[in-house]
Design a protein around this motif. Structure first.
Motif, PDB file in Angstrom:
ATOM      1  N   MET A 144       0.833  -1.206   0.000  1.00  0.00           N
ATOM      2  CA  MET A 144       0.000   0.000   0.000  1.00  0.00           C
ATOM      3  C   MET A 144       0.869   1.259   0.000  1.00  0.00           C
ATOM      4  O   MET A 144       0.574   2.222  -0.707  1.00  0.00           O
ATOM      5  CB  MET A 144      -0.957  -0.011   1.193  1.00  0.00           C
ATOM      6  N   ALA A 169       2.242   1.877  -3.326  1.00  0.00           N
ATOM      7  CA  ALA A 169       1.198   2.350  -4.253  1.00  0.00           C
ATOM      8  C   ALA A 169       0.785   3.794  -3.964  1.00  0.00           C
ATOM      9  O   ALA A 169      -0.121   4.313  -4.606  1.00  0.00           O
ATOM     10  CB  ALA A 169      -0.014   1.435  -4.177  1.00  0.00           C
ATOM     11  N   TYR A 172      -0.030   5.058  -0.752  1.00  0.00           N
ATOM     12  CA  TYR A 172      -0.879   5.201   0.430  1.00  0.00           C
ATOM     13  C   TYR A 172      -0.066   4.741   1.642  1.00  0.00           C
ATOM     14  O   TYR A 172      -0.139   3.589   2.053  1.00  0.00           O
ATOM     15  CB  TYR A 172      -2.148   4.357   0.274  1.00  0.00           C
ATOM     16  N   ILE A 230      -7.068   1.231  -2.171  1.00  0.00           N
ATOM     17  CA  ILE A 230      -5.664   0.844  -2.358  1.00  0.00           C
ATOM     18  C   ILE A 230      -5.432  -0.592  -1.904  1.00  0.00           C
ATOM     19  O   ILE A 230      -4.727  -1.357  -2.575  1.00  0.00           O
ATOM     20  CB  ILE A 230      -4.711   1.823  -1.639  1.00  0.00           C
ATOM     21  N   GLN A 282      -6.751  -2.804  -4.546  1.00  0.00           N
ATOM     22  CA  GLN A 282      -5.889  -2.731  -5.731  1.00  0.00           C
ATOM     23  C   GLN A 282      -4.641  -3.588  -5.561  1.00  0.00           C
ATOM     24  O   GLN A 282      -4.315  -4.387  -6.432  1.00  0.00           O
ATOM     25  CB  GLN A 282      -5.488  -1.282  -5.996  1.00  0.00           C
TER      26      GLN A 282
END
Length: 100
Positions: A31, A34, A36, A61, A64
């Protein structure tokens, strides 16, 4: 009383994470990568109920990076509009499939 939707969303995310054999630390790392930033301790607090609210960003997130659709998680977490996840004993809801 029906379980809060946030708790159901977090339960779904936790189950997916565990099924995929992704540790809480690995989820936090993914995360963060990505965009976040999050600590493993925050994920642990969410999963154990010590923290009760999850943001839309966290859900998006996390889904994802786990390769799942956030909308699917929400559909599974939302109560069925017909039976409210409480079909009569011995029956299955024809809308959501929940059986008792």
């Amino acid at each position: 009383m029906t379980e809060p939707i946030t708790a159901r969303v977090l339960r779904e995310l936790t189950a997916i994470r565990r099924q995929m054999k992704v540790s809480a630390q690995e989820l936090a790392d993914r995360m963060t990568a990505a965009g976040y930033p999050i600590k493993r301790s925050v994920i642990a607090n969410l999963e154990t109920g010590r923290r009760e609210e999850v943001s839309v960003g966290h859900l998006a997130i996390a889904a994802q990076v786990l390769g799942v659709d956030a909308a699917t998680i929400l559909r599974h977490a939302a109560p069925c509009p017909r039976c409210h996840n409480e079909p009569p004993a011995g029956f299955a809801c024809q809308t959501c499939g929940t059986a008792k």
